[in-house]
Design a protein around this motif. Structure first.
Motif, short mmCIF file in Angstrom:
data_model
loop_
_atom_site.label_atom_id
_atom_site.label_comp_id
_atom_site.label_asym_id
_atom_site.label_seq_id
_atom_site.Cartn_x
_atom_site.Cartn_y
_atom_site.Cartn_z
N ALA A 128 0.83 -1.21 0.00
CA ALA A 128 0.00 0.00 0.00
C ALA A 128 0.86 1.26 0.00
O ALA A 128 0.37 2.34 -0.35
N GLU A 129 2.12 1.14 0.42
CA GLU A 129 3.08 2.24 0.48
C GLU A 129 2.53 3.45 1.22
O GLU A 129 2.00 3.31 2.31
N ASP A 130 2.65 4.65 0.63
CA ASP A 130 2.27 5.91 1.29
C ASP A 130 0.77 6.04 1.56
O ASP A 130 0.37 6.82 2.41
N CYS A 155 -0.19 5.89 12.16
CA CYS A 155 -1.56 6.01 11.69
C CYS A 155 -1.73 7.40 11.08
O CYS A 155 -1.52 8.40 11.76
N GLY A 156 -2.06 7.45 9.80
CA GLY A 156 -2.24 8.72 9.13
C GLY A 156 -3.48 9.45 9.60
O GLY A 156 -4.31 8.90 10.32
N ASP A 157 -3.61 10.69 9.19
CA ASP A 157 -4.75 11.52 9.58
C ASP A 157 -5.86 11.35 8.55
O ASP A 157 -5.65 11.57 7.36
N SER A 158 -7.04 10.96 9.00
CA SER A 158 -8.15 10.75 8.08
C SER A 158 -8.86 12.06 7.73
O SER A 158 -9.64 12.11 6.80
N GLY A 159 -8.61 13.10 8.53
CA GLY A 159 -9.29 14.36 8.31
C GLY A 159 -10.64 14.42 9.00
O GLY A 159 -11.31 15.44 8.98
N GLN A 160 -11.03 13.31 9.62
CA GLN A 160 -12.30 13.25 10.35
C GLN A 160 -12.01 12.77 11.77
O GLN A 160 -11.32 11.78 11.97
N HIS A 206 6.71 2.79 7.64
CA HIS A 206 7.84 3.65 7.29
C HIS A 206 8.38 3.19 5.94
O HIS A 206 8.43 1.98 5.67
N PRO A 207 8.78 4.11 5.08
CA PRO A 207 9.27 3.71 3.75
C PRO A 207 10.48 2.77 3.83
O PRO A 207 10.65 1.91 2.98
N GLU A 208 11.30 2.93 4.85
CA GLU A 208 12.46 2.05 5.01
C GLU A 208 12.02 0.60 5.23
O GLU A 208 12.63 -0.32 4.69
#
Length: 156
Positions: free
Chosen positions: A71-73, A130-135, A145-147
């Motif tokens: 899924a990467e980024d 955990c990314g920000d969903s905006g909600q 992490h990309p590494e």
């Protein structure tokens, strides 16, 4: 091979070996980047490859990490991560990811904790965030992490 050392005596060789290993650890820690989201020092790809090939991750843990690496980024929603590992709940999947992070940290002699407050379980910060969903009421996607993404592709 991690380190090699010689000495006049067995004790001197062991002392030299400990010094070489300590120097390697210091060098690794200096080369790690600090993740601004978690405050965690992120190992380089080579470290992750070594750990990934050495720790005893379960098949579900490996499946979740592989799905996240693909899924990467963009990352994956908690439910998709749980599905990848065949877990019945997102909470069980989070615990398994935290356990994988602790195993990797233990192998790399890393600290999984952070000085910054985190909503993640201990151990997950070493593998991603955990990314920000905006909600407010909806959790964001889990992102490696990309590494680690690169390491998983190299190691498998």
């Amino acid at each position: 091979m991690i380190a090699e050392a010689t000495g006049e005596t067995e004790e001197a060789a062991i002392t030299a070996l400990h010094s070489a290993i300590d120097a390697r650890e210091v060098r690794r820690n200096e080369d790690r980047r600090k993740d601004p989201r978690t405050g965690t020092l992120v190992p380089c790809t080579d470290e992750y490859v070594e750990a990934f090939n050495s720790v005893n991750l379960t098949r579900p843990q490996r499946a979740m990490l592989m799905a996240l690496s693909l899924a990467e980024d963009n990352g994956l929603a908690e439910e998709k991560v749980a599905d990848a590992g065949s877990y019945k709940s997102a909470n069980s999947a989070k615990k398994a990811l935290a356990s994988a992070g602790r195993m990797i940290a233990g192998y790399l002699s890393s600290k999984t904790g952070s000085k910054m407050p985190s909503k993640s379980l201990d151990g997950t910060a070493l593998i991603g965030f955990c990314g920000d969903s905006g909600q407010e009421d909806k959790p964001g996607n889990w992102i490696l992490h990309p590494e680690l993404c690169a390491a998983i592709r190299i190691a498998t």
